[in-house]
Enzyme design. Sequence first.
Site, PDB file in Angstrom:
ATOM      1  CG  ASP A  27      -1.953   1.127   1.327  1.00  0.00           C
ATOM      2  OD1 ASP A  27      -2.136   1.754   0.143  1.00  0.00           O
ATOM      3  OD2 ASP A  27      -2.727   1.820   2.297  1.00  0.00           O
ATOM      4  CB  ALA A  28       3.613   1.481  -2.010  1.00  0.00           C
ATOM      5  CE  LYS A  29      -3.431   5.066  -0.237  1.00  0.00           C
ATOM      6  NZ  LYS A  29      -3.482   4.047   0.935  1.00  0.00           N
ATOM      7  NE  ARG A  30       6.905   3.898  -3.933  1.00  0.00           N
ATOM      8  CZ  ARG A  30       7.255   4.356  -2.691  1.00  0.00           C
ATOM      9  NH1 ARG A  30       6.292   4.846  -1.861  1.00  0.00           N
ATOM     10  NH2 ARG A  30       7.673   3.389  -2.108  1.00  0.00           N
TER      11      ARG A  30
END
Lengths: 182, 182
Positions: free
Chosen positions: A5-8
Amino acid sequence: MVIADAKRGDIGNTSSMYAKSVYEHFKCDAVTIHPYMGEDSVRPFLEYEDKLNFILALTSNSGASDFEKLKLEDGTFLFQKVISKVNSWNSKRNCGIVFGATKIAELKENINSFENLAVLLPGVGAQGGSLEEVVKTFKENNRLNLVVNVSRGILYKSTGTDFGEAAQNEIAELNKTVINLL
Amino acid sequence: MVIADAKRGDIGNTSSMYAKSVYEHFKCDAVTIHPYMGEDSVRPFLEYEDKLNFILALTSNSGASDFEKLKLEDGTFLFQKVISKVNSWNSKRNCGIVFGATKIAELKENINSFENLAVLLPGVGAQGGSLEEVVKTFKENNRLNLVVNVSRGILYKSTGTDFGEAAQNEIAELNKTVINLL
């Protein structure tokens, strides 16, 4: 299945390195991605055919109303435009969207626009979303391509020394709820 | 000045930990932030009064046209709505925006809406933005609160053993260009 859940989301050459990091170095199976910077910021992730790329559509937090729910010139909401674009990027069937479990009314109104997208639904538990409502909505629409994420509701179930057992029991309860509804 | 070009943005409790990580652990002076998830995803960064939070407005890449340049119901573009919101979050004067140096026409049209925002301008060098045009535009509008970022144009100036010297020379050249224009 490990979802980063790194929201890149960055310009293409940087997103390429983020995709390599998440999928080749950390060997995750999926990642969450910010759509704001558009197609070339997402494209490098889509090159990984056996992975799943969850692009933020309508998120579970209150700030979702600031931009995601802005109305566009054509009368649709920004998050609906994002869903439509993600559908168009999904030729390899490796795209999904993030849709807040706290937004049940919007989920019901939009679920038929999800085409072949997998749906990651955060917001059950600490954020107040209803697992029952989410599962029912998918079932009523003959869809089973959902992933419901519960983080704090499990992680922080107990602050005592029984936190392991408490977390395990909570997972069992949540799974039972889902199975009973399907 | 160390800017973490980390493009953060998550629900509040996660953004709080990202802000702590960037500012307290890594001790950076500034960070770049995705606006998509709205105010509560940005707010934890704004608690750091002596830091600078650059929120993405109009980015330098081609995908900027996919969402950032969508027209809203009121005739404005999404990125203009972001700028307006960031102005409203800037009571502690610790906000800035990211505005692509590749988007000179839009920069000229919008610079007067930047109020007290610092402006981070990527896109000079490898991405084709003109340092001269950017500096001239700010000067003509009596603004000096700009940070022009050049990454690959310096880092990859030479692939030979002289890369250190080549990078140093490029920095000197770029600085000379700016000084001559001011």
